[in-house]
Design a protein around this motif. Sequence first.
Motif, PDB file in Angstrom:
ATOM      1  N   THR A  69       0.830  -1.204   0.000  1.00 30.86           N
ATOM      2  CA  THR A  69       0.000   0.000   0.000  1.00 30.86           C
ATOM      3  C   THR A  69       0.862   1.251   0.000  1.00 30.86           C
ATOM      4  O   THR A  69       0.601   2.200  -0.752  1.00 30.86           O
ATOM      5  CB  THR A  69      -0.931   0.002   1.220  1.00 30.86           C
ATOM      6  N   LEU A  70       1.890   1.273   0.833  1.00 31.65           N
ATOM      7  CA  LEU A  70       2.763   2.446   0.906  1.00 31.65           C
ATOM      8  C   LEU A  70       3.566   2.637  -0.373  1.00 31.65           C
ATOM      9  O   LEU A  70       3.808   3.772  -0.797  1.00 31.65           O
ATOM     10  CB  LEU A  70       3.699   2.321   2.110  1.00 31.65           C
ATOM     11  N   LEU A  71       3.977   1.557  -0.996  1.00 37.89           N
ATOM     12  CA  LEU A  71       4.689   1.663  -2.270  1.00 37.89           C
ATOM     13  C   LEU A  71       3.810   2.300  -3.342  1.00 37.89           C
ATOM     14  O   LEU A  71       4.273   3.101  -4.161  1.00 37.89           O
ATOM     15  CB  LEU A  71       5.150   0.277  -2.738  1.00 37.89           C
ATOM     16  N   GLU A  72       2.539   1.932  -3.326  1.00 38.12           N
ATOM     17  CA  GLU A  72       1.634   2.409  -4.369  1.00 38.12           C
ATOM     18  C   GLU A  72       1.047   3.779  -4.070  1.00 38.12           C
ATOM     19  O   GLU A  72       0.642   4.490  -4.996  1.00 38.12           O
ATOM     20  CB  GLU A  72       0.493   1.403  -4.550  1.00 38.12           C
ATOM     21  N   ALA A  73       1.001   4.153  -2.785  1.00 39.73           N
ATOM     22  CA  ALA A  73       0.271   5.369  -2.428  1.00 39.73           C
ATOM     23  C   ALA A  73       1.141   6.508  -1.911  1.00 39.73           C
ATOM     24  O   ALA A  73       0.615   7.579  -1.617  1.00 39.73           O
ATOM     25  CB  ALA A  73      -0.797   5.032  -1.382  1.00 39.73           C
ATOM     26  N   THR A  74       2.463   6.305  -1.783  1.00 41.15           N
ATOM     27  CA  THR A  74       3.328   7.368  -1.271  1.00 41.15           C
ATOM     28  C   THR A  74       4.607   7.441  -2.084  1.00 41.15           C
ATOM     29  O   THR A  74       4.915   6.548  -2.885  1.00 41.15           O
ATOM     30  CB  THR A  74       3.711   7.141   0.207  1.00 41.15           C
ATOM     31  N   GLU A  75       5.354   8.510  -1.847  1.00 46.65           N
ATOM     32  CA  GLU A  75       6.663   8.690  -2.481  1.00 46.65           C
ATOM     33  C   GLU A  75       7.798   8.366  -1.509  1.00 46.65           C
ATOM     34  O   GLU A  75       8.952   8.692  -1.758  1.00 46.65           O
ATOM     35  CB  GLU A  75       6.808  10.147  -2.964  1.00 46.65           C
ATOM     36  N   ASP A 125      12.319   3.807   4.149  1.00 46.72           N
ATOM     37  CA  ASP A 125      11.293   4.345   5.054  1.00 46.72           C
ATOM     38  C   ASP A 125      10.061   3.442   5.073  1.00 46.72           C
ATOM     39  O   ASP A 125       9.450   3.213   6.121  1.00 46.72           O
ATOM     40  CB  ASP A 125      10.897   5.758   4.625  1.00 46.72           C
ATOM     41  N   ILE A 126       9.689   2.918   3.911  1.00 41.10           N
ATOM     42  CA  ILE A 126       8.529   2.027   3.835  1.00 41.10           C
ATOM     43  C   ILE A 126       8.797   0.738   4.594  1.00 41.10           C
ATOM     44  O   ILE A 126       7.925   0.229   5.309  1.00 41.10           O
ATOM     45  CB  ILE A 126       8.176   1.732   2.360  1.00 41.10           C
ATOM     46  N   THR A 163      10.809 -10.433   1.486  1.00 39.51           N
ATOM     47  CA  THR A 163       9.395 -10.767   1.709  1.00 39.51           C
ATOM     48  C   THR A 163       8.537 -10.339   0.527  1.00 39.51           C
ATOM     49  O   THR A 163       7.656 -11.094   0.083  1.00 39.51           O
ATOM     50  CB  THR A 163       8.888 -10.087   2.996  1.00 39.51           C
ATOM     51  N   MET A 164       8.754  -9.143  -0.001  1.00 37.99           N
ATOM     52  CA  MET A 164       7.952  -8.670  -1.132  1.00 37.99           C
ATOM     53  C   MET A 164       8.155  -9.558  -2.352  1.00 37.99           C
ATOM     54  O   MET A 164       7.205  -9.864  -3.081  1.00 37.99           O
ATOM     55  CB  MET A 164       8.301  -7.214  -1.464  1.00 37.99           C
ATOM     56  N   LEU A 165       9.394 -10.002  -2.569  1.00 36.93           N
ATOM     57  CA  LEU A 165       9.662 -10.885  -3.699  1.00 36.93           C
ATOM     58  C   LEU A 165       8.998 -12.239  -3.487  1.00 36.93           C
ATOM     59  O   LEU A 165       8.427 -12.823  -4.410  1.00 36.93           O
ATOM     60  CB  LEU A 165      11.172 -11.055  -3.880  1.00 36.93           C
ATOM     61  N   GLU A 166       9.048 -12.730  -2.254  1.00 33.45           N
ATOM     62  CA  GLU A 166       8.460 -14.038  -1.956  1.00 33.45           C
ATOM     63  C   GLU A 166       6.935 -14.003  -2.037  1.00 33.45           C
ATOM     64  O   GLU A 166       6.306 -14.911  -2.593  1.00 33.45           O
ATOM     65  CB  GLU A 166       8.883 -14.490  -0.556  1.00 33.45           C
ATOM     66  N   ARG A 173      10.412  -2.044  -6.371  1.00 33.99           N
ATOM     67  CA  ARG A 173      10.488  -1.043  -7.437  1.00 33.99           C
ATOM     68  C   ARG A 173       9.447  -1.307  -8.517  1.00 33.99           C
ATOM     69  O   ARG A 173       8.785  -0.388  -9.016  1.00 33.99           O
ATOM     70  CB  ARG A 173      11.895  -1.032  -8.037  1.00 33.99           C
ATOM     71  N   GLU A 174       9.297  -2.572  -8.901  1.00 40.12           N
ATOM     72  CA  GLU A 174       8.312  -2.908  -9.932  1.00 40.12           C
ATOM     73  C   GLU A 174       6.890  -2.628  -9.452  1.00 40.12           C
ATOM     74  O   GLU A 174       6.041  -2.160 -10.226  1.00 40.12           O
ATOM     75  CB  GLU A 174       8.457  -4.378 -10.325  1.00 40.12           C
ATOM     76  N   LEU A 175       6.604  -2.909  -8.164  1.00 37.48           N
ATOM     77  CA  LEU A 175       5.284  -2.608  -7.631  1.00 37.48           C
ATOM     78  C   LEU A 175       4.996  -1.116  -7.700  1.00 37.48           C
ATOM     79  O   LEU A 175       3.898  -0.693  -8.081  1.00 37.48           O
ATOM     80  CB  LEU A 175       5.182  -3.086  -6.177  1.00 37.48           C
ATOM     81  N   ARG A 176       5.985  -0.311  -7.355  1.00 35.43           N
ATOM     82  CA  ARG A 176       5.792   1.139  -7.387  1.00 35.43           C
ATOM     83  C   ARG A 176       5.617   1.634  -8.815  1.00 35.43           C
ATOM     84  O   ARG A 176       4.747   2.478  -9.086  1.00 35.43           O
ATOM     85  CB  ARG A 176       6.962   1.836  -6.716  1.00 35.43           C
ATOM     86  N   ASN A 177       6.392   1.128  -9.744  1.00 26.95           N
ATOM     87  CA  ASN A 177       6.319   1.601 -11.119  1.00 26.95           C
ATOM     88  C   ASN A 177       4.987   1.258 -11.784  1.00 26.95           C
ATOM     89  O   ASN A 177       4.535   1.961 -12.690  1.00 26.95           O
ATOM     90  CB  ASN A 177       7.465   1.008 -11.944  1.00 26.95           C
ATOM     91  N   ARG A 178       4.349   0.168 -11.336  1.00 24.92           N
ATOM     92  CA  ARG A 178       3.077  -0.241 -11.933  1.00 24.92           C
ATOM     93  C   ARG A 178       1.896   0.550 -11.388  1.00 24.92           C
ATOM     94  O   ARG A 178       0.807   0.527 -11.948  1.00 24.92           O
ATOM     95  CB  ARG A 178       2.809  -1.724 -11.671  1.00 24.92           C
ATOM     96  N   SER A 179       2.088   1.249 -10.279  1.00 24.07           N
ATOM     97  CA  SER A 179       0.974   1.923  -9.625  1.00 24.07           C
ATOM     98  C   SER A 179       0.508   3.125 -10.431  1.00 24.07           C
ATOM     99  O   SER A 179       1.292   3.882 -10.987  1.00 24.07           O
ATOM    100  CB  SER A 179       1.382   2.381  -8.224  1.00 24.07           C
TER     101      SER A 179
END
Length: 496
Positions: free
Chosen positions: A143-149, A154-155, A170-173, A180-186
Motif C-alpha cells: 500500500t505504501l509503495l503504491e500510495a506514497t513517495e 522508510d517504507i 518478503t515482497m519478492l516471496e 520497485r516494480e510494484l511502485r512503477n506499476r501503480s
Amino acid sequence: MFTDRDACERAIQAKDARFDGRFYTGVLTTGIYCRPSCPARTPQPRNVQFFPTAAAAQQAGFRACKRCLPGATPGSPDWDVRGDALARAVRLIDDGVVDREGVPGLAAHLGYSTRQVQRLLADGAGAGPLALARARRAQTARTLLEATELSHADIAFAAGFASVRSFNATMLEVYDTTPRELRNRSTRRRGTDLGGLTFVDLDLAVRQPFCPCNVFGHLIATAIDGVESFADGVYHRTLRLPVGYGVASLAPTSSGVSARIGLTDLAQLPTAVARIRRLLDLDADPVAVDAFLSEDPHFAPLVAAHRGRRIPRGVDGDEMAFRILLGQQVSTAAARTHGARLVQAVGDPVETPVPGLTHLFPTPQRVLKAPPEAMAFPQSRRDTIARVATALADGSLDLGVGADRDAARSGLLALKGVGPWTVEMIAMRGLGDPDAFPASDLGLIRAAAELGLENLAGHSQAWRPWRSYATQHLWAMTPHAVNSIPGHPGCSQEEA
C-alpha cells in the motif's frame, strides 16, 4: 468455510466475490494463490488447495496473484461474528499487537501461554501469529509503495520490517515482484505531507451489497465537535493510535469507501485502516445477514428496501462507552453538546489540516480529571462515568478490540449505574458484537408495535446471531437524521 471443499469449488467456478476474504485458493500448478473471484481461468479442482487466510497460503509457499490482488479483499466476517479466543487473537493481530508487543504480548492480552496461542492460530487460521503479522506487513508495504513517495527504506521500517533486506525478500516471496516494480506499476495518486501528517489515499474494499445510509448517517448526526466533522459529503475524524495520532476522511462510493488517512507515524497505517474498517463495519457478510433476516416476514420488506445495512461502530471501545453514557436519555443534539464539552475540557489538542478537527477524544485517565463544568448533567451520571473510567483505567474492565465480550458485559453490569440498555449498546457499537440487542430501547419498542410484534424480546431470539443488524432496520423505521447522509441521493430521509 475453507474445509468445505465442494462449497469452495462452487464459489471459484462462479467467481463469486461474496467469498473474497473468506478463503483463498492456492493453485498447485502455478504456485499462486488467489481470491475466489479472480478473473483468471478457473483451475482444475484437482490442482487447487484452500486456505483460511492469506498468511496460510504464503506459509505453504504460494505467491499472491498479480491480477486479483488477494491481499486487498475485505476481511473475513468470521472474526467479527465469533467471540472466541481465535477471533480475538486475529482482531488483535490486525490491530498491530504482535508488531508492538510480540507474541508474548498477544498471549498476555488473551490470558494464554505463548505456546497455546501459536497452536490456536495454527489450527484455526492456518498460520501462526508471526506469519499472520508478516502477511499484514507485506500488504502495508505494498500500500505504501503504491500510495506514497517514501523511500523503500522508510517504507520497510514503517511497515514493521526489521531491515530493508527482509523487506525486499518478503515482497519478492509474497508478490513475486520487487518493490520497485510494484511502485512503477501503480497508477494511484501519491500521498502528500500536510501540517505534520503524511496522507495516504486508499479505496477500502467492501463486501457488497453496501448500504452506507445509516452507518454514515449515524456518525455524521452524532459527530462531536473537535473530534469529528462533516463537509462536502465527507466525514472526518481524529484517531488516537498506539503511536501518535491521525485523521481520516471517509466517503461512500459506488464500489466501497474512499479514505484519506493522515498520520504522524506511517507505521500506524495498518492499525488505522483496521479501526476504520471496524468503524464502518466493512467486513460484514451482508448477503448472509440479509438472507437470514428476510426469512422473518416482518423483516423481508425492510431488508429489500435497504440491502447491506451496516452497524455504526467506533474506533475505540473506551470512547464509545463514554459516548453512550453521555447520550443516555437525552437528545442527539444534547449528547453532542455533552461530548464537545468533555473534549474541549480534557481531550488532547492536536494539529491537523482538516477544519474542525482539533482534539483526540479523552482517555479514561483524562475523563477522571474532567472539571464539574464539563459534566453538566445529574450527579448520578457523573458517578457512573467515573466508575466506568476508573475500571477502564485500572484494567479491571477491557473494552478493547481483543476483549472477551461476555467478560466485558459482566464487568459493565457489575458497575453501579450501568444497566442492560447501556451494556447492549456498548456491546454493539464498542465491542462489535453482531448479536447485541437493547430490547428496552424506545425506538425498537415503537418499531415493534408498528410491525405488530407484541413480545419483542422473545421474538428477537429468532434473529440471532444477527440482532445488531435487525436493530439497524428497526431503528430506520423512525425518521431521524441518523438514518441518512445529507445530500446523498441513495438514502434520503424520506426513504429511511
